[in-house]
Design an enzyme around this catalytic site. Structure first.
Site, PDB file in Angstrom:
ATOM      1  N   ARG A   1       0.859  -1.186   0.000  1.00 50.25           N
ATOM      2  CA  ARG A   1       0.000   0.000   0.000  1.00 50.25           C
ATOM      3  C   ARG A   1       0.895   1.235   0.000  1.00 50.25           C
ATOM      4  O   ARG A   1       1.967   1.249   0.629  1.00 50.25           O
ATOM      5  CB  ARG A   1      -0.887   0.035   1.251  1.00 50.25           C
ATOM      6  CG  ARG A   1      -2.016  -0.975   1.244  1.00 50.25           C
ATOM      7  CD  ARG A   1      -3.091  -0.647   0.193  1.00 50.25           C
ATOM      8  NE  ARG A   1      -4.205  -1.580   0.242  1.00 50.25           N
ATOM      9  CZ  ARG A   1      -4.326  -2.662  -0.531  1.00 50.25           C
ATOM     10  NH1 ARG A   1      -3.408  -2.944  -1.439  1.00 50.25           N
ATOM     11  NH2 ARG A   1      -5.387  -3.440  -0.425  1.00 50.25           N
TER      12      ARG A   1
ATOM     13  N   HIS B   1      -1.121  -0.075  -9.838  1.00 52.28           N
ATOM     14  CA  HIS B   1      -1.756  -1.009  -8.895  1.00 52.28           C
ATOM     15  C   HIS B   1      -2.271  -2.267  -9.608  1.00 52.28           C
ATOM     16  O   HIS B   1      -3.467  -2.573  -9.577  1.00 52.28           O
ATOM     17  CB  HIS B   1      -2.898  -0.310  -8.142  1.00 52.28           C
ATOM     18  CG  HIS B   1      -3.236  -0.972  -6.835  1.00 52.28           C
ATOM     19  ND1 HIS B   1      -3.517  -0.277  -5.687  1.00 52.28           N
ATOM     20  CD2 HIS B   1      -3.329  -2.286  -6.485  1.00 52.28           C
ATOM     21  CE1 HIS B   1      -3.777  -1.118  -4.706  1.00 52.28           C
ATOM     22  NE2 HIS B   1      -3.658  -2.363  -5.163  1.00 52.28           N
TER      23      HIS B   1
HETATM   24  P1  NAP Z   1      -1.173 -11.827   4.996  1.00 52.75           P
HETATM   25  O1  NAP Z   1      -1.211 -13.249   4.560  1.00 52.75           O
HETATM   26  O2  NAP Z   1      -2.136 -11.386   6.033  1.00 52.75           O
HETATM   27  O3  NAP Z   1       0.314 -11.554   5.523  1.00 52.75           O
HETATM   28  C1  NAP Z   1       0.651 -10.404   6.222  1.00 52.75           C
HETATM   29  C2  NAP Z   1       2.072 -10.539   6.750  1.00 52.75           C
HETATM   30  O4  NAP Z   1       2.483  -9.278   7.297  1.00 52.75           O
HETATM   31  C3  NAP Z   1       2.192 -11.559   7.890  1.00 52.75           C
HETATM   32  O5  NAP Z   1       3.385 -12.292   7.770  1.00 52.75           O
HETATM   33  C4  NAP Z   1       2.239 -10.675   9.139  1.00 52.75           C
HETATM   34  O6  NAP Z   1       2.963 -11.231  10.236  1.00 52.75           O
HETATM   35  C5  NAP Z   1       2.984  -9.472   8.612  1.00 52.75           C
HETATM   36  N1  NAP Z   1       2.716  -8.298   9.451  1.00 52.75           N
HETATM   37  C6  NAP Z   1       1.545  -7.678   9.681  1.00 52.75           C
HETATM   38  N2  NAP Z   1       1.704  -6.654  10.546  1.00 52.75           N
HETATM   39  C7  NAP Z   1       3.016  -6.637  10.860  1.00 52.75           C
HETATM   40  C8  NAP Z   1       3.795  -5.824  11.715  1.00 52.75           C
HETATM   41  N3  NAP Z   1       3.269  -4.816  12.419  1.00 52.75           N
HETATM   42  N4  NAP Z   1       5.111  -6.108  11.815  1.00 52.75           N
HETATM   43  C9  NAP Z   1       5.669  -7.121  11.128  1.00 52.75           C
HETATM   44  N5  NAP Z   1       4.969  -7.938  10.278  1.00 52.75           N
HETATM   45  C10 NAP Z   1       3.661  -7.681  10.164  1.00 52.75           C
HETATM   46  O7  NAP Z   1      -1.339 -10.860   3.755  1.00 52.75           O
HETATM   47  P2  NAP Z   1      -1.082 -11.147   2.202  1.00 52.75           P
HETATM   48  O8  NAP Z   1      -2.203 -11.906   1.596  1.00 52.75           O
HETATM   49  O9  NAP Z   1       0.288 -11.703   2.055  1.00 52.75           O
HETATM   50  O10 NAP Z   1      -1.154  -9.665   1.607  1.00 52.75           O
HETATM   51  C11 NAP Z   1      -0.301  -8.643   2.062  1.00 52.75           C
HETATM   52  C12 NAP Z   1      -0.740  -7.292   1.535  1.00 52.75           C
HETATM   53  O11 NAP Z   1      -0.441  -7.179   0.143  1.00 52.75           O
HETATM   54  C13 NAP Z   1      -2.247  -7.011   1.588  1.00 52.75           C
HETATM   55  O12 NAP Z   1      -2.650  -6.603   2.875  1.00 52.75           O
HETATM   56  C14 NAP Z   1      -2.408  -5.918   0.558  1.00 52.75           C
HETATM   57  O13 NAP Z   1      -2.299  -4.643   1.167  1.00 52.75           O
HETATM   58  C15 NAP Z   1      -1.229  -6.132  -0.392  1.00 52.75           C
HETATM   59  N6  NAP Z   1      -1.681  -6.523  -1.746  1.00 52.75           N
HETATM   60  C16 NAP Z   1      -1.409  -5.704  -2.785  1.00 52.75           C
HETATM   61  C17 NAP Z   1      -1.800  -6.069  -4.051  1.00 52.75           C
HETATM   62  C18 NAP Z   1      -1.506  -5.224  -5.247  1.00 52.75           C
HETATM   63  O14 NAP Z   1      -2.020  -5.465  -6.324  1.00 52.75           O
HETATM   64  N7  NAP Z   1      -0.643  -4.242  -5.123  1.00 52.75           N
HETATM   65  C19 NAP Z   1      -2.503  -7.273  -4.253  1.00 52.75           C
HETATM   66  C20 NAP Z   1      -2.763  -8.076  -3.166  1.00 52.75           C
HETATM   67  C21 NAP Z   1      -2.349  -7.697  -1.901  1.00 52.75           C
HETATM   68  P3  NAP Z   1       2.460 -12.569  10.975  1.00 52.75           P
HETATM   69  O15 NAP Z   1       2.714 -13.695   9.985  1.00 52.75           O
HETATM   70  O16 NAP Z   1       3.325 -12.671  12.158  1.00 52.75           O
HETATM   71  O17 NAP Z   1       1.005 -12.378  11.259  1.00 52.75           O
HETATM   72  C1  GLV Z   2      -5.153  -5.364  -3.836  1.00 52.19           C
HETATM   73  O1  GLV Z   2      -4.480  -4.411  -3.648  1.00 52.19           O
HETATM   74  C2  GLV Z   2      -5.565  -6.269  -2.800  1.00 52.19           C
HETATM   75  O2  GLV Z   2      -5.361  -5.959  -1.608  1.00 52.19           O
HETATM   76  O3  GLV Z   2      -6.111  -7.333  -3.139  1.00 52.19           O
END
Ligand code: NAP
Ligand code: GLV
Length: 310
Positions: free
Chosen positions: A225, A273
């Protein structure tokens, strides 16, 4: 069973038809502001407006048509607390993120960014190759997408590091955790990939102080983000030479305003994005499977912990 659907892209008909194919027992209706809504069991939403919050309070679960839930949690207490919020976990986003990030890392490591500039100037000049030993790649966030990206990068034999809230143990990855692990993680990282959820704790995480901890010649890839990154700090560290460049898919303001200085900085690669899009077929398949589990009284993956913020 009725499902309330909200989209921003005007593609409600395509989503309704996908649900009809994959979850024929459900009737899906599109939400429209000001229209009265019959009772619905579930809602599937993408960045819903505040005007929808009342209707969201009446369903059994809210499915977020994306991975990040910041656009929902920003409503705070106005978002009904008694309704479980379920995000997409992977649903075809993992492989897209692995493609995007691998491309960005390899493009910089193999100096395609420099060769593109040279080619535009008609220059045929081999440049010294970088050594992987000097290129530790660090991923902030070791969740669904961060671990998929690390798996992909492992194929190229980069030294790998990762940072998360809770301590992880991943073969071939130096894992750091929590506030206390962040500085050591950053000080040993050359290519930084941000895949954190946006929460109170991660907002503005990548500011001047923390970006300055990266190894000299660092490269930043933000696919999470825009609000994770202090944009003026990145720009000044690129201009001072501490950071070699960046690939950015997300921004504080999207679309990135035309007058934003990032557009004029050739060392910053901008995409709108698109690093991991929500895929309709895969998302509906995942939501349909989760609805069947919820109907059977079973727990579902991707249920958001509102206290943690993701
Ligand atoms: P996820 O499975 O919930 O993983 C989040 C990770 O971040 C976990 O390992 C978590 O730690 C860690 N985390 C959260 N808060 C933290 C903190 N304060 N300090 C250290 N580590 C922290 O999420 P995901 O599915 O991988 O997605 C991640 C993000 O990618 C989404 O939230 C979204 O904003 C972004 N995204 C962007 C796009 C795009 O097109 N640009 C697409 C999809 C997603 P723990 O394992 O210890 O809980
Ligand atoms: C896109 O940014 C998502 O969070 O799926």
């Amino acid at each position: 069973m009725r499902i309330l659907l909200q989209r921003l892209d005007g593609k409600e008909a395509e989503w309704i038809s996908e649900f009809a194919g994959q979850l024929p027992e459900a009737e899906v209706i599109a939400w429209r502001e000001g229209e009265s809504i019959p009772d619905c069991y579930y809602a599937a939403v993408f960045r819903p407006p505040a005007a929808m919050l009342g209707d969201l309070g009446k369903v059994r679960a809210i499915f977020n048509l994306g991975a990040g839930v910041d656009a929902l949690l920003k409503f705070g207490e106005a978002l009904p607390a008694h309704v479980p919020l379920v995000r997409l976990d992977d649903a075809g986003m993992g492989v897209q993120m692995a493609e995007y990030v691998s491309h960005a890392v390899l493009r910089h490591f193999r100096r395609f960014d420099d060769y593109e500039a040279q080619a535009r100037a008609g220059i045929w000049q081999p440049l010294p190759a970088f050594d992987k030993v000097d290129f530790p790649v660090g991923v902030l966030g070791l969740g669904v997408l961060g671990t998929r990206v690390l798996d992909a990068l492992a194929q190229f034999e980069f030294p790998l590091r990762g940072w998360s809230r809770s301590q992880k143990h991943i073969d071939g990855v130096d894992c750091f955790a929590g506030e206390e692990g962040l500085e050591a993680f950053l000080r040993g990282t050359r290519v930084l990939i941000c895949l954190l959820p946006l929460t109170q704790d991660t907002h503005n995480l990548l500011d001047r102080a923390r970006l300055s901890m990266l190894l000299p010649g660092a490269y930043v890839i933000n696919v999470a983000r825009g609000a994770h990154l202090a944009e003026p700090d990145l720009l000044s560290l690129i201009r001072s030479g501490h950071i070699a460049g960046a690939t950015l898919d997300v921004f504080r303001n999207e679309p990135l305003p035309q007058q934003h200085p990032f557009w004029q900085e050739p060392r910053i690669t901008i995409t709108p994005h698109v690093s991991a899009n929500t895929l309709r077929r895969e998302s509906v398949a995942q939501i349909a499977a989760k609805i069947r589990r919820l109907q059977a009284g079973e727990p579902v993956a991707g249920t958001v912990n509102r206290l943690q913020g993701y």
